[in-house]
Design an enzyme around this catalytic site. Structure first.
Site, PDB file in Angstrom:
ATOM      1  N   LYS A  61       0.661  -1.211   0.037  1.00 38.28           N
ATOM      2  CA  LYS A  61      -0.115  -0.003  -0.080  1.00 38.28           C
ATOM      3  C   LYS A  61       0.977   1.246   0.041  1.00 38.28           C
ATOM      4  O   LYS A  61       0.789   2.141  -0.965  1.00 38.28           O
ATOM      5  CB  LYS A  61      -0.933   0.141   1.100  1.00 38.28           C
ATOM      6  CG  LYS A  61      -2.057  -1.175   1.298  1.00 38.28           C
ATOM      7  CD  LYS A  61      -3.033  -0.817   2.294  1.00 38.28           C
ATOM      8  CE  LYS A  61      -2.341  -1.036   3.967  1.00 38.28           C
ATOM      9  NZ  LYS A  61      -1.792  -2.330   4.197  1.00 38.28           N
ATOM     10  N   ARG A  75      -9.643   0.693   8.707  1.00 42.09           N
ATOM     11  CA  ARG A  75      -9.104  -0.356   9.134  1.00 42.09           C
ATOM     12  C   ARG A  75     -10.039  -1.612   9.806  1.00 42.09           C
ATOM     13  O   ARG A  75      -9.843  -2.627  10.328  1.00 42.09           O
ATOM     14  CB  ARG A  75      -7.994  -0.537  10.136  1.00 42.09           C
ATOM     15  CG  ARG A  75      -6.662  -0.977   9.142  1.00 42.09           C
ATOM     16  CD  ARG A  75      -5.390  -0.479  10.067  1.00 42.09           C
ATOM     17  NE  ARG A  75      -4.041  -1.297   9.758  1.00 42.09           N
ATOM     18  CZ  ARG A  75      -3.202  -0.677   9.348  1.00 42.09           C
ATOM     19  NH1 ARG A  75      -2.972   0.488   8.847  1.00 42.09           N
ATOM     20  NH2 ARG A  75      -2.058  -1.389   9.186  1.00 42.09           N
ATOM     21  N   ARG A 135      11.378  -1.321  10.338  1.00 39.50           N
ATOM     22  CA  ARG A 135      10.515  -0.902  11.402  1.00 39.50           C
ATOM     23  C   ARG A 135      10.353  -1.688  12.666  1.00 39.50           C
ATOM     24  O   ARG A 135      10.424  -2.794  12.464  1.00 39.50           O
ATOM     25  CB  ARG A 135       8.929  -0.789  10.847  1.00 39.50           C
ATOM     26  CG  ARG A 135       8.818   0.446  10.041  1.00 39.50           C
ATOM     27  CD  ARG A 135       7.552   0.440   9.189  1.00 39.50           C
ATOM     28  NE  ARG A 135       6.412  -0.219   9.796  1.00 39.50           N
ATOM     29  CZ  ARG A 135       5.094  -0.461   9.268  1.00 39.50           C
ATOM     30  NH1 ARG A 135       4.684   0.212   8.128  1.00 39.50           N
ATOM     31  NH2 ARG A 135       4.030  -0.870   9.900  1.00 39.50           N
ATOM     32  N   ARG A 149      11.463  -6.036   4.999  1.00 43.29           N
ATOM     33  CA  ARG A 149      11.328  -4.660   4.549  1.00 43.29           C
ATOM     34  C   ARG A 149      12.375  -3.706   5.137  1.00 43.29           C
ATOM     35  O   ARG A 149      12.582  -3.990   6.434  1.00 43.29           O
ATOM     36  CB  ARG A 149      10.033  -4.235   4.934  1.00 43.29           C
ATOM     37  CG  ARG A 149       9.604  -2.916   4.500  1.00 43.29           C
ATOM     38  CD  ARG A 149       8.283  -2.591   4.275  1.00 43.29           C
ATOM     39  NE  ARG A 149       7.285  -2.735   5.710  1.00 43.29           N
ATOM     40  CZ  ARG A 149       6.032  -2.846   5.875  1.00 43.29           C
ATOM     41  NH1 ARG A 149       5.424  -2.362   4.642  1.00 43.29           N
ATOM     42  NH2 ARG A 149       5.385  -2.956   6.794  1.00 43.29           N
ATOM     43  N   ARG A 158      -0.648  -8.687  13.526  1.00 45.00           N
ATOM     44  CA  ARG A 158      -1.185  -7.697  12.457  1.00 45.00           C
ATOM     45  C   ARG A 158      -1.727  -8.408  11.423  1.00 45.00           C
ATOM     46  O   ARG A 158      -2.931  -8.000  10.833  1.00 45.00           O
ATOM     47  CB  ARG A 158       0.166  -7.023  11.826  1.00 45.00           C
ATOM     48  CG  ARG A 158       0.599  -5.803  12.573  1.00 45.00           C
ATOM     49  CD  ARG A 158       2.246  -5.487  12.594  1.00 45.00           C
ATOM     50  NE  ARG A 158       2.026  -4.497  10.936  1.00 45.00           N
ATOM     51  CZ  ARG A 158       3.269  -4.564  10.538  1.00 45.00           C
ATOM     52  NH1 ARG A 158       4.449  -4.876  10.647  1.00 45.00           N
ATOM     53  NH2 ARG A 158       3.174  -3.793   9.379  1.00 45.00           N
TER      54      ARG A 158
HETATM   55  P1  AMP Z   1       0.750   0.650   8.921  1.00 39.62           P
HETATM   56  O1  AMP Z   1       1.853   1.723   8.911  1.00 39.62           O
HETATM   57  O2  AMP Z   1      -0.275   1.084   8.154  1.00 39.62           O
HETATM   58  O3  AMP Z   1       1.226  -0.786   8.861  1.00 39.62           O
HETATM   59  O4  AMP Z   1       0.362   0.770  10.453  1.00 39.62           O
HETATM   60  C1  AMP Z   1       1.073   0.648  11.405  1.00 39.62           C
HETATM   61  C2  AMP Z   1       0.359   0.315  12.746  1.00 39.62           C
HETATM   62  O5  AMP Z   1      -0.166   1.482  12.979  1.00 39.62           O
HETATM   63  C3  AMP Z   1      -0.830  -0.787  12.718  1.00 39.62           C
HETATM   64  O6  AMP Z   1      -0.292  -1.905  12.909  1.00 39.62           O
HETATM   65  C4  AMP Z   1      -1.719   0.080  13.722  1.00 39.62           C
HETATM   66  O7  AMP Z   1      -1.317  -0.439  15.226  1.00 39.62           O
HETATM   67  C5  AMP Z   1      -1.523   1.387  13.836  1.00 39.62           C
HETATM   68  N1  AMP Z   1      -2.634   1.671  12.793  1.00 39.62           N
HETATM   69  C6  AMP Z   1      -2.591   2.267  11.534  1.00 39.62           C
HETATM   70  N2  AMP Z   1      -3.613   2.647  10.954  1.00 39.62           N
HETATM   71  C7  AMP Z   1      -4.505   2.588  11.918  1.00 39.62           C
HETATM   72  C8  AMP Z   1      -6.008   2.547  11.919  1.00 39.62           C
HETATM   73  N3  AMP Z   1      -6.478   2.912  10.977  1.00 39.62           N
HETATM   74  N4  AMP Z   1      -6.630   2.114  13.063  1.00 39.62           N
HETATM   75  C9  AMP Z   1      -6.077   1.636  14.198  1.00 39.62           C
HETATM   76  N5  AMP Z   1      -4.736   1.546  14.462  1.00 39.62           N
HETATM   77  C10 AMP Z   1      -3.993   1.843  13.103  1.00 39.62           C
END
Ligand code: AMP
Length: 206
Positions: free
Chosen positions: A13, A88, A152, A122, A163
């Site tokens: 994404k 999400r 990360r 990654r 996740r």
């Molecule tokens: P990402 O960078 O999109 O993989 O997000 C990393 C982490 O941030 C996720 O595993 C969640 O813990 C948190 N996070 C990101 N977006 C959301 C969302 N829309 N709702 C809740 N937690 C989020």
């Protein structure tokens, strides 16, 4: 045009979001990036978010929806945006429908077996670029901006498993949610190279 990017962790994404943002001049809003910036800045939101992110769980809806609703009121969101990582779950999607107009949901489909390797291999740069160790040939800096690459904190096998569970139970039902609204477009080439995936997205976006 306002677009939602949907897909499991590791589906690509973020990579596709920066390509779409460049080509179509859409604002890229990533809730994950917003949380990571808050963690780095030591804010209250960052302190709260960290425990959830480290556990591979979703940050509470109330906090997350408020952040997005506020962000969409900024002037730069007026010409169209792309939401990466939001919504999400169904509740977030219902809230989003109350404060924004979604035109299209792009769902990047990738076989789950590939995701663990993609995420654990990654390496990311603060500028937003991301790479896989297998293609870096030992390089430790970003080819785009020269910044130092890093892994990360939540890209480790244990957190990734959580996740992926969170994705399957809470996020995947959004595919049906947007299908019912007639807004879903599925990117079937998600297992291809970033350029192959982007080529299909260009076709979809016309
Ligand atoms: P990402 O960078 O999109 O993989 O997000 C990393 C982490 O941030 C996720 O595993 C969640 O813990 C948190 N996070 C990101 N977006 C959301 C969302 N829309 N709702 C809740 N937690 C989020």
């Amino acid at each position: 045009m306002n677009i939602i990017l949907l897909g499991a962790p590791g589906a690509g994404k973020g990579t596709q979001a920066s390509k779409i943002a460049d080509k179509y001049k859409l604002l890229h809003i990533s809730t994950g990036d917003i949380f990571r910036a808050n963690i780095k800045g030591g804010t209250e939101i960052g302190k709260l978010a960290k425990s959830y992110i480290d556990a591979g769980k979703l940050v509470p809806d109330e906090v997350t929806c408020k952040i997005v609703e506020d962000r969409l009121t900024w002037d730069d969101a007026g010409n169209g945006y792309m939401l990466d990582g939001f919504p999400r779950n169904i509740y977030q999607a219902e809230q989003l429908d109350k404060f924004a107009k979604v035109d299209l949901c792009l769902n990047i489909d990738v076989d789950e077996k590939l995701l663990m390797d993609r995420i654990c291999g990654r390496r990311v740069c603060a500028c937003g670029e991301s790479y896989h160790v297998s293609t870096l040939n030992g390089a430790t800096t970003c080819a785009k901006c020269g910044g130092e690459l890093y892994q990360r904190a939540d890209d480790n096998p244990e957190t990734v498993k959580s996740r992926l569970d969170t994705y399957n139970t809470q996020t995947a039902p959004l595919i049906d949610y947007y299908k019912k609204q007639g807004k879903l477009a599925t990117v079937t080439s998600g297992e291809g190279s970033p350029d192959e995936v982007f080529a299909q997205i260009i076709k979809i976006l016309g």
